[in-house]
Design a protein around this motif. Sequence first.
Motif, PDB file in Angstrom:
ATOM      1  N   TYR A 130      -9.399   1.730  -1.064  1.00 62.26           N
ATOM      2  CA  TYR A 130      -8.268   0.925  -0.614  1.00 62.26           C
ATOM      3  C   TYR A 130      -8.515   0.278   0.752  1.00 62.26           C
ATOM      4  O   TYR A 130      -7.967  -0.783   1.027  1.00 62.26           O
ATOM      5  CB  TYR A 130      -6.973   1.736  -0.611  1.00 62.26           C
ATOM      6  CG  TYR A 130      -6.464   1.994  -2.004  1.00 62.26           C
ATOM      7  CD1 TYR A 130      -5.951   0.951  -2.777  1.00 62.26           C
ATOM      8  CD2 TYR A 130      -6.507   3.262  -2.571  1.00 62.26           C
ATOM      9  CE1 TYR A 130      -5.484   1.168  -4.053  1.00 62.26           C
ATOM     10  CE2 TYR A 130      -6.038   3.493  -3.854  1.00 62.26           C
ATOM     11  CZ  TYR A 130      -5.528   2.438  -4.597  1.00 62.26           C
ATOM     12  OH  TYR A 130      -5.068   2.658  -5.867  1.00 62.26           O
ATOM     13  N   SER A 131      -9.349   0.889   1.589  1.00 61.93           N
ATOM     14  CA  SER A 131      -9.726   0.212   2.835  1.00 61.93           C
ATOM     15  C   SER A 131     -10.515  -1.046   2.520  1.00 61.93           C
ATOM     16  O   SER A 131     -10.310  -2.092   3.146  1.00 61.93           O
ATOM     17  CB  SER A 131     -10.558   1.136   3.733  1.00 61.93           C
ATOM     18  OG  SER A 131      -9.748   2.097   4.339  1.00 61.93           O
TER      19      SER A 131
ATOM     20  N   THR B 291      -4.750   7.428  -3.334  1.00 61.03           N
ATOM     21  CA  THR B 291      -3.751   6.388  -3.069  1.00 61.03           C
ATOM     22  C   THR B 291      -4.200   5.561  -1.875  1.00 61.03           C
ATOM     23  O   THR B 291      -5.204   5.862  -1.231  1.00 61.03           O
ATOM     24  CB  THR B 291      -2.361   6.987  -2.756  1.00 61.03           C
ATOM     25  OG1 THR B 291      -2.439   7.704  -1.529  1.00 61.03           O
ATOM     26  CG2 THR B 291      -1.871   7.886  -3.870  1.00 61.03           C
ATOM     27  N   ALA B 292      -3.415   4.560  -1.576  1.00 61.45           N
ATOM     28  CA  ALA B 292      -3.745   3.651  -0.479  1.00 61.45           C
ATOM     29  C   ALA B 292      -3.171   4.087   0.862  1.00 61.45           C
ATOM     30  O   ALA B 292      -3.392   3.420   1.867  1.00 61.45           O
ATOM     31  CB  ALA B 292      -3.230   2.250  -0.814  1.00 61.45           C
TER      32      ALA B 292
ATOM     33  N   VAL C 133     -10.183  -2.822  -0.126  1.00 59.73           N
ATOM     34  CA  VAL C 133      -9.205  -3.788  -0.631  1.00 59.73           C
ATOM     35  C   VAL C 133      -8.374  -4.380   0.510  1.00 59.73           C
ATOM     36  O   VAL C 133      -8.245  -5.604   0.623  1.00 59.73           O
ATOM     37  CB  VAL C 133      -8.284  -3.131  -1.690  1.00 59.73           C
ATOM     38  CG1 VAL C 133      -7.118  -4.046  -2.053  1.00 59.73           C
ATOM     39  CG2 VAL C 133      -9.080  -2.753  -2.924  1.00 59.73           C
ATOM     40  N   LEU C 134      -7.814  -3.515   1.371  1.00 60.63           N
ATOM     41  CA  LEU C 134      -6.948  -4.007   2.454  1.00 60.63           C
ATOM     42  C   LEU C 134      -7.716  -4.836   3.478  1.00 60.63           C
ATOM     43  O   LEU C 134      -7.332  -5.966   3.788  1.00 60.63           O
ATOM     44  CB  LEU C 134      -6.254  -2.833   3.149  1.00 60.63           C
ATOM     45  CG  LEU C 134      -5.111  -2.189   2.394  1.00 60.63           C
ATOM     46  CD1 LEU C 134      -4.690  -0.881   3.063  1.00 60.63           C
ATOM     47  CD2 LEU C 134      -3.925  -3.142   2.324  1.00 60.63           C
TER      48      LEU C 134
ATOM     49  N   ALA D  19       0.828  -1.204   0.000  1.00 57.51           N
ATOM     50  CA  ALA D  19       0.000   0.000   0.000  1.00 57.51           C
ATOM     51  C   ALA D  19       0.864   1.258   0.000  1.00 57.51           C
ATOM     52  O   ALA D  19       0.566   2.224  -0.709  1.00 57.51           O
ATOM     53  CB  ALA D  19      -0.939  -0.012   1.210  1.00 57.51           C
TER      54      ALA D  19
ATOM     55  N   GLY E 191     -10.011   7.443  -2.060  1.00 63.09           N
ATOM     56  CA  GLY E 191      -8.912   6.476  -1.953  1.00 63.09           C
ATOM     57  C   GLY E 191      -8.993   5.681  -0.663  1.00 63.09           C
ATOM     58  O   GLY E 191      -8.806   4.461  -0.662  1.00 63.09           O
ATOM     59  N   ASN E 192      -9.295   6.363   0.445  1.00 64.69           N
ATOM     60  CA  ASN E 192      -9.442   5.660   1.730  1.00 64.69           C
ATOM     61  C   ASN E 192     -10.535   4.609   1.640  1.00 64.69           C
ATOM     62  O   ASN E 192     -10.362   3.479   2.116  1.00 64.69           O
ATOM     63  CB  ASN E 192      -9.781   6.639   2.852  1.00 64.69           C
ATOM     64  CG  ASN E 192      -8.610   7.451   3.328  1.00 64.69           C
ATOM     65  OD1 ASN E 192      -7.502   7.312   2.837  1.00 64.69           O
ATOM     66  ND2 ASN E 192      -8.854   8.321   4.291  1.00 64.69           N
TER      67      ASN E 192
ATOM     68  N   ALA F 221      -5.660   4.548   3.791  1.00 62.75           N
ATOM     69  CA  ALA F 221      -6.213   3.247   4.152  1.00 62.75           C
ATOM     70  C   ALA F 221      -5.180   2.387   4.880  1.00 62.75           C
ATOM     71  O   ALA F 221      -5.518   1.680   5.824  1.00 62.75           O
ATOM     72  CB  ALA F 221      -6.718   2.531   2.902  1.00 62.75           C
TER      73      ALA F 221
ATOM     74  N   SER G 154       2.174   2.308  -3.282  1.00 65.76           N
ATOM     75  CA  SER G 154       1.197   2.880  -4.219  1.00 65.76           C
ATOM     76  C   SER G 154       1.420   4.381  -4.374  1.00 65.76           C
ATOM     77  O   SER G 154       0.927   4.982  -5.326  1.00 65.76           O
ATOM     78  CB  SER G 154      -0.234   2.596  -3.759  1.00 65.76           C
ATOM     79  OG  SER G 154      -0.591   3.430  -2.663  1.00 65.76           O
TER      80      SER G 154
ATOM     81  N   SER H 215     -12.503   5.898   7.614  1.00 69.83           N
ATOM     82  CA  SER H 215     -12.004   6.467   6.358  1.00 69.83           C
ATOM     83  C   SER H 215     -12.376   7.943   6.252  1.00 69.83           C
ATOM     84  O   SER H 215     -11.550   8.775   5.866  1.00 69.83           O
ATOM     85  CB  SER H 215     -12.583   5.705   5.155  1.00 69.83           C
ATOM     86  OG  SER H 215     -12.118   4.381   5.133  1.00 69.83           O
TER      87      SER H 215
END
Length: 176
Positions: A155-156, A35-36, A158-159, A18, A151-152, A39, A21, A105
Amino acid sequence: MKINSSRFIVLTLLVILAAFSRALPLVVDHTWNFTAVGALAIFAGAQFNDKRLAFIMPLAAMALADLLFLRNGFSLLVYSGFIAMVACGFLIRNKVNTMNVILASFISASVFYLITNFSFFYPVTLYPRNFAGIIASYTAALPFFRNMLLGNLVYSAVLFGSFYLLSKRYPVLAKA
């Protein structure tokens, strides 16, 4: 405190990926601040059992990514904002669910925006050092806030989603 080495390794790898990224704008044209990194700060705060590591791992990964890719120097305000974002992850660490991740987020993007755009903190600024300058700084930064929030959220998902699925597949990754 007993450390689950498998969990630690997987969390660390997710945080490093992350953080890296941040280099994406250098290789592909994408929206700034989407971006990640926000997150990853929330994720680290929520998932690392050791609170010290929750701060150290994402900040170290970001510093390494900055050193390797961005080369625009260290910003105490930016890193302070990320420290606050890790703290937002602490708020949900024992109650990670979709709604809490969404709230973290939003809160973390808001705190980061408030910290990093307060123009009085900067030695050199484009804005006058008065109330109108602060408002101008915050107004100019609204598109960056929107992108960080989006992004938060993305990517949150995703993570946290990836780690949830990995934890279901490999129970050794679950919190002790």
